[in-house]
Design an enzyme around this catalytic site. Sequence first.
Site, PDB file in Angstrom:
ATOM      1  N   ARG A   1      -9.033   1.650   9.343  1.00  0.00           N
ATOM      2  CA  ARG A   1      -8.523   0.242   9.533  1.00  0.00           C
ATOM      3  C   ARG A   1      -9.740  -0.251  10.318  1.00  0.00           C
ATOM      4  O   ARG A   1      -9.536  -1.611  10.710  1.00  0.00           O
ATOM      5  CB  ARG A   1      -7.448   0.628  10.342  1.00  0.00           C
ATOM      6  CG  ARG A   1      -5.995   0.025   9.661  1.00  0.00           C
ATOM      7  CD  ARG A   1      -5.034   0.255  10.664  1.00  0.00           C
ATOM      8  NE  ARG A   1      -3.927  -0.595  10.318  1.00  0.00           N
ATOM      9  CZ  ARG A   1      -2.664  -0.207   9.667  1.00  0.00           C
ATOM     10  NH1 ARG A   1      -2.677   1.011   9.177  1.00  0.00           N
ATOM     11  NH2 ARG A   1      -1.706  -1.000   9.331  1.00  0.00           N
TER      12      ARG A   1
ATOM     13  N   ARG B   1      11.932  -2.898  10.897  1.00  0.00           N
ATOM     14  CA  ARG B   1      10.756  -2.048  11.724  1.00  0.00           C
ATOM     15  C   ARG B   1      10.644  -3.040  13.114  1.00  0.00           C
ATOM     16  O   ARG B   1      10.557  -4.160  12.778  1.00  0.00           O
ATOM     17  CB  ARG B   1       9.393  -1.891  10.929  1.00  0.00           C
ATOM     18  CG  ARG B   1       9.265  -0.415  10.212  1.00  0.00           C
ATOM     19  CD  ARG B   1       8.224  -0.617   9.361  1.00  0.00           C
ATOM     20  NE  ARG B   1       6.636  -0.945  10.203  1.00  0.00           N
ATOM     21  CZ  ARG B   1       5.495  -0.605   9.672  1.00  0.00           C
ATOM     22  NH1 ARG B   1       5.510  -0.166   8.250  1.00  0.00           N
ATOM     23  NH2 ARG B   1       4.483  -1.126  10.161  1.00  0.00           N
TER      24      ARG B   1
ATOM     25  N   LYS C   1       0.946  -1.393   0.144  1.00  0.00           N
ATOM     26  CA  LYS C   1       0.185  -0.103   0.011  1.00  0.00           C
ATOM     27  C   LYS C   1       0.927   1.256  -0.100  1.00  0.00           C
ATOM     28  O   LYS C   1       0.541   2.165  -0.654  1.00  0.00           O
ATOM     29  CB  LYS C   1      -0.958   0.007   1.323  1.00  0.00           C
ATOM     30  CG  LYS C   1      -1.790  -1.155   1.422  1.00  0.00           C
ATOM     31  CD  LYS C   1      -2.911  -0.855   2.678  1.00  0.00           C
ATOM     32  CE  LYS C   1      -2.194  -0.832   3.819  1.00  0.00           C
ATOM     33  NZ  LYS C   1      -1.544  -1.953   4.350  1.00  0.00           N
TER      34      LYS C   1
ATOM     35  N   ARG D   1      11.615  -7.082   4.776  1.00  0.00           N
ATOM     36  CA  ARG D   1      11.659  -5.885   4.488  1.00  0.00           C
ATOM     37  C   ARG D   1      12.520  -4.926   5.596  1.00  0.00           C
ATOM     38  O   ARG D   1      12.655  -5.504   6.863  1.00  0.00           O
ATOM     39  CB  ARG D   1      10.040  -5.299   4.994  1.00  0.00           C
ATOM     40  CG  ARG D   1       9.720  -3.798   5.017  1.00  0.00           C
ATOM     41  CD  ARG D   1       8.407  -3.441   4.794  1.00  0.00           C
ATOM     42  NE  ARG D   1       7.724  -3.378   5.992  1.00  0.00           N
ATOM     43  CZ  ARG D   1       6.464  -3.248   6.350  1.00  0.00           C
ATOM     44  NH1 ARG D   1       5.713  -2.775   4.954  1.00  0.00           N
ATOM     45  NH2 ARG D   1       5.832  -3.137   7.284  1.00  0.00           N
TER      46      ARG D   1
ATOM     47  N   ARG E   1      -0.235  -8.547  13.752  1.00  0.00           N
ATOM     48  CA  ARG E   1      -0.824  -7.761  12.851  1.00  0.00           C
ATOM     49  C   ARG E   1      -1.814  -8.334  12.053  1.00  0.00           C
ATOM     50  O   ARG E   1      -2.732  -7.748  11.507  1.00  0.00           O
ATOM     51  CB  ARG E   1       0.395  -6.889  12.496  1.00  0.00           C
ATOM     52  CG  ARG E   1       1.111  -5.843  13.329  1.00  0.00           C
ATOM     53  CD  ARG E   1       2.287  -5.616  12.734  1.00  0.00           C
ATOM     54  NE  ARG E   1       2.206  -4.653  11.438  1.00  0.00           N
ATOM     55  CZ  ARG E   1       3.035  -4.430  10.762  1.00  0.00           C
ATOM     56  NH1 ARG E   1       4.247  -4.851  10.774  1.00  0.00           N
ATOM     57  NH2 ARG E   1       3.289  -3.668   9.763  1.00  0.00           N
TER      58      ARG E   1
HETATM   59  P1  AMP Z   1       1.360   0.770   9.017  1.00  0.00           P
HETATM   60  O1  AMP Z   1       2.796   1.556   9.075  1.00  0.00           O
HETATM   61  O2  AMP Z   1       0.268   1.215   8.311  1.00  0.00           O
HETATM   62  O3  AMP Z   1       1.684  -0.618   9.126  1.00  0.00           O
HETATM   63  O4  AMP Z   1       0.917   1.008  10.567  1.00  0.00           O
HETATM   64  C1  AMP Z   1       1.804   0.597  11.885  1.00  0.00           C
HETATM   65  C2  AMP Z   1       1.074   0.618  13.134  1.00  0.00           C
HETATM   66  O5  AMP Z   1       0.312   1.895  13.044  1.00  0.00           O
HETATM   67  C3  AMP Z   1      -0.009  -0.229  13.145  1.00  0.00           C
HETATM   68  O6  AMP Z   1       0.222  -1.593  13.293  1.00  0.00           O
HETATM   69  C4  AMP Z   1      -1.067   0.269  14.161  1.00  0.00           C
HETATM   70  O7  AMP Z   1      -0.488  -0.279  15.396  1.00  0.00           O
HETATM   71  C5  AMP Z   1      -0.665   1.801  13.902  1.00  0.00           C
HETATM   72  N1  AMP Z   1      -1.948   2.355  13.217  1.00  0.00           N
HETATM   73  C6  AMP Z   1      -1.761   2.757  11.642  1.00  0.00           C
HETATM   74  N2  AMP Z   1      -2.682   3.258  11.100  1.00  0.00           N
HETATM   75  C7  AMP Z   1      -3.714   3.027  12.012  1.00  0.00           C
HETATM   76  C8  AMP Z   1      -5.098   3.277  11.997  1.00  0.00           C
HETATM   77  N3  AMP Z   1      -5.617   3.754  11.028  1.00  0.00           N
HETATM   78  N4  AMP Z   1      -5.723   2.678  13.259  1.00  0.00           N
HETATM   79  C9  AMP Z   1      -5.315   2.278  14.492  1.00  0.00           C
HETATM   80  N5  AMP Z   1      -3.931   2.183  14.376  1.00  0.00           N
HETATM   81  C10 AMP Z   1      -3.037   2.582  13.151  1.00  0.00           C
END
Ligand code: AMP
Length: 227
Positions: free
Chosen positions: A90, A157, A15, A127, A168
Amino acid sequence: MSLNVIMLGPPGAGKGTQAARLAREHHVLKISTGDILRDAVTQGSHLGQVAKRVMDEGHLVPDDVMVGVVRERLARPDARHGFILDGFPRTVPQATSLDDMIRDRGLLTVLHMVVPFEELVKRLHIRRICNSCGANADPAMPDGARCPKCGGEFVQRTDDSEEIVRERLKVFQDETSPLVQYYEKSPTFFTINGNLPLEDVSRQIREAVTTSMGVGAATVRQRNVTQ
Ligand code: AMP
């Protein structure tokens, strides 16, 4: 006409990469909620303190916090002509809040990226991201290579360890996948096969966005005729 896009899909579906490409091609703002939270953690702000533990466990930051973050970001002038949202919504409550926030902004294009589970686990395991600018490392780069954009170091990460990745993906299954039912009846919902070479995924996305803009234009014409 503004371009309003959300990218739906599990962690590792691509994404972020595709959102960045699309944002560049259409000169539109990309908003990644994961990046906003990681920046907040680095800065040690109140948001960062709330988010850190939740992110490290692979869980979701509470809806009211995330809705506040996105509402504030979308209200800024640089989001007036559209946005590409990566990582939001989400959950179903986040999606209904987004509907409220963008009621007067035209159609929402929903890109649903699909990648098989084991491929996601593999991608997330290897990654590496730049610890300075957040760019993804090209997996073909040799060990120890520095970021070609900024010279930063590539690191894993903290939430990409195998145990947290599985958590996740489970959270995605439970909380985020219901969004497919929420959006799939929309004429501007598109399923994208994310298990293809990068360029092929980008091509599908370009076609989806072109179709979506056609639907948007037809809707505006229809509205003008009936008014
Ligand atoms: P991402 O980089 O999109 O994989 O997000 C990393 C982490 O940030 C996720 O595993 C969540 O803990 C938090 N996070 C990001 N976006 C959201 C969202 N829209 N709602 C809740 N938690 C979020």
